[in-house]
Write a protein that holds these residues in place. Structure first.
Motif, PDB file in Angstrom:
ATOM      1  N   ARG A  59       1.165  -0.885  -0.032  1.00 12.82           N
ATOM      2  CA  ARG A  59      -0.205  -0.164   0.286  1.00 12.82           C
ATOM      3  C   ARG A  59       0.423   1.053   0.156  1.00 12.82           C
ATOM      4  O   ARG A  59       1.347   1.711   1.121  1.00 12.82           O
ATOM      5  CB  ARG A  59      -0.927  -0.034   1.469  1.00 12.82           C
ATOM      6  N   ARG A  85       0.839  -6.714  -9.842  1.00 13.46           N
ATOM      7  CA  ARG A  85       1.050  -5.818  -8.636  1.00 13.46           C
ATOM      8  C   ARG A  85       1.220  -6.971  -7.669  1.00 13.46           C
ATOM      9  O   ARG A  85       2.068  -6.427  -7.004  1.00 13.46           O
ATOM     10  CB  ARG A  85       0.454  -5.067  -7.872  1.00 13.46           C
ATOM     11  N   HIS A 155       0.210   3.780 -10.321  1.00  9.70           N
ATOM     12  CA  HIS A 155      -0.725   4.048 -10.043  1.00  9.70           C
ATOM     13  C   HIS A 155       0.186   5.108  -8.401  1.00  9.70           C
ATOM     14  O   HIS A 155       0.469   4.031  -7.396  1.00  9.70           O
ATOM     15  CB  HIS A 155      -1.553   2.795  -9.042  1.00  9.70           C
ATOM     16  N   ASP A 198     -12.316  10.013  -6.886  1.00  9.38           N
ATOM     17  CA  ASP A 198     -11.639   7.896  -7.616  1.00  9.38           C
ATOM     18  C   ASP A 198     -12.179   8.470  -8.916  1.00  9.38           C
ATOM     19  O   ASP A 198     -14.199   8.343  -8.575  1.00  9.38           O
ATOM     20  CB  ASP A 198     -12.977   7.073  -6.455  1.00  9.38           C
ATOM     21  N   LYS A 236     -13.449   6.045   3.659  1.00  5.75           N
ATOM     22  CA  LYS A 236     -13.056   4.385   3.474  1.00  5.75           C
ATOM     23  C   LYS A 236     -12.380   4.521   3.929  1.00  5.75           C
ATOM     24  O   LYS A 236     -11.413   3.377   4.362  1.00  5.75           O
ATOM     25  CB  LYS A 236     -13.196   4.704   1.750  1.00  5.75           C
ATOM     26  N   GLU A 255      -2.581   8.931 -10.986  1.00  5.05           N
ATOM     27  CA  GLU A 255      -1.970   7.852 -11.978  1.00  5.05           C
ATOM     28  C   GLU A 255      -1.833   7.472 -13.068  1.00  5.05           C
ATOM     29  O   GLU A 255      -2.646   8.140 -13.513  1.00  5.05           O
ATOM     30  CB  GLU A 255      -3.206   6.440 -11.322  1.00  5.05           C
TER      31      GLU A 255
HETATM   32  C1  BG6 Z   1      -7.610   3.411  -7.424  1.00  5.73           C
HETATM   33  C2  BG6 Z   1      -9.136   3.104  -7.923  1.00  5.73           C
HETATM   34  O1  BG6 Z   1      -6.654   3.489  -8.328  1.00  5.73           O
HETATM   35  O2  BG6 Z   1      -7.145   2.615  -6.607  1.00  5.73           O
HETATM   36  C3  BG6 Z   1     -10.157   3.061  -7.143  1.00  5.73           C
HETATM   37  O3  BG6 Z   1      -9.865   4.036  -8.762  1.00  5.73           O
HETATM   38  C4  BG6 Z   1      -9.000   2.487  -5.406  1.00  5.73           C
HETATM   39  O4  BG6 Z   1     -11.309   2.962  -6.784  1.00  5.73           O
HETATM   40  C5  BG6 Z   1      -7.776   2.119  -5.563  1.00  5.73           C
HETATM   41  O5  BG6 Z   1     -10.512   2.361  -4.035  1.00  5.73           O
HETATM   42  C6  BG6 Z   1      -7.681   1.603  -3.929  1.00  5.73           C
HETATM   43  O6  BG6 Z   1      -7.593  -0.360  -5.148  1.00  5.73           O
HETATM   44  P1  BG6 Z   1      -6.411  -1.530  -4.399  1.00  5.73           P
HETATM   45  O7  BG6 Z   1      -6.964  -2.582  -5.286  1.00  5.73           O
HETATM   46  O8  BG6 Z   1      -4.889  -1.246  -4.389  1.00  5.73           O
HETATM   47  O9  BG6 Z   1      -7.465  -1.201  -3.179  1.00  5.73           O
END
Ligand code: BG6
Length: 279
Positions: A59, A85, A155, A198, A236, A255
């Motif tokens: 993350r 990933r 991302h 988002d 969230k 991103e």
């Molecule tokens: C973003 C998406 O790119 O990634 C979101 O637009 C999403 O909708 C976020 O919640 C995180 O995604 P993940 O799969 O890494 O929890």
């Protein structure tokens, strides 16, 4: 200098440092999870509670969403943001170009495991240039006999001092798909973040600038005309097991993508490169 390192649980990464910058790249996902220019604060945000576990995306940093961005179009049981990933990549080469610049190349090829999730043969190459400017270039090659379509994203999680004082310049009059309301809308002026965001911005042809309290970050893209902006905000964030409750205050994802109408169709042997140049 390049060092090969492991966390206690065996999770592998390399640490690259030169006179310009220091970076850490995990072999899982070819995931750049730290980048810091000499004498400056880290550019990328990394969750204090991120898992560094096999099969689980880190993350923070720059996860690679590929060969689909977001939910799979027709099968929601498939992994969100594709599988690149979560797979282990091969480190091909570290090229210390000069004292100020190092290029790292990593590769992922289709395998029995990937073919179960996506029935195409491919080669993916990620080139990360660690220098005063960070360049991340993802090349997809179609090694199959059939054409395929990809959506993808670099991302990037940017570290910010305080989200309340941040804005993004360069999106004025751009239309975006709001993934929260499922509507298409138009951006007016600079983008400020004061709630969950988002969005997939489309037909973006300008460089973007992230204005933070005491720094500005320029994001240029090549091979891309879509940009995703994401911040989970309070509710969230509180539901996410790998983010602390207040983590949304110090991060913003911008991103560089190939998403929605910016999906790319590749015929056999064709290549496409998605590049983010960040300074
Ligand atoms: C973003 C998406 O790119 O990634 C979101 O637009 C999403 O909708 C976020 O919640 C995180 O995604 P993940 O799969 O890494 O929890």
């Amino acid at each position: 200098m390049t060092e090969y390192k492991k966390f206690e649980n065996g999770f592998e990464y390399i640490e690259v440092s030169n006179k310009s910058a220091r970076a850490k790249i995990a072999l899982q996902g070819a995931h750049l999870f730290h980048y810091e220019c000499v004498g400056k604060k880290p550019l990328l945000w990394l969750s204090e509670t991120s898992f560094f576990k096999a099969g689980k995306a880190i993350r923070g940093g720059v996860p690679i969403c590929w060969p689909w961005f977001g939910e799979h179009k027709t099968d929601s049981s498939l992994p969100q943001h594709g599988f690149a990933r979560n797979f282990l990549w091969e480190l091909l080469e570290v090229n210390e170009t000069n004292e100020y610049s190092t290029e790292v190349r990593l590769q992922l090829k289709s395998s029995a495991e990937s073919l179960q999730l996506w029935s195409y043969r491919f080669e993916l190459l990620l080139r990360v240039t660690v220098a005063q400017t960070l360049t991340i270039a993802l090349t997809t090659k179609n090694c199959d006999k059939k054409a395929f379509e990809i959506t993808s994203a670099l991302h990037s999680y940017f570290a910010v001092a305080n989200i309340d004082n941040v804005y993004v310049e360069g999106l004025d009059t751009t239309t975006y798909f709001d993934a929260l309301t499922k509507e298409n809308k138009m951006q007016r002026g600079n983008l400020y973040i004061s709630k969950e965001v988002d969005r997939i911005y489309q037909k973006v042809h300008n460089p973007l600038t992230l204005h933070d309290q005491d720094r500005t970050v320029h994001i240029c893209a090549e091979g891309s005309s879509s940009v995703v902006v994401w911040n989970p905000w309070i509710d969230k964030c509180a539901t996410m097991s790998d983010m602390k409750d207040d983590a949304y205050k110090t991060m913003l994802c911008i991103e560089t993508a190939n998403a929605l109408d910016d999906a790319r169709m590749l015929t056999p042997d064709e290549e496409h490169t998605l590049t983010a140049i960040i300074s």
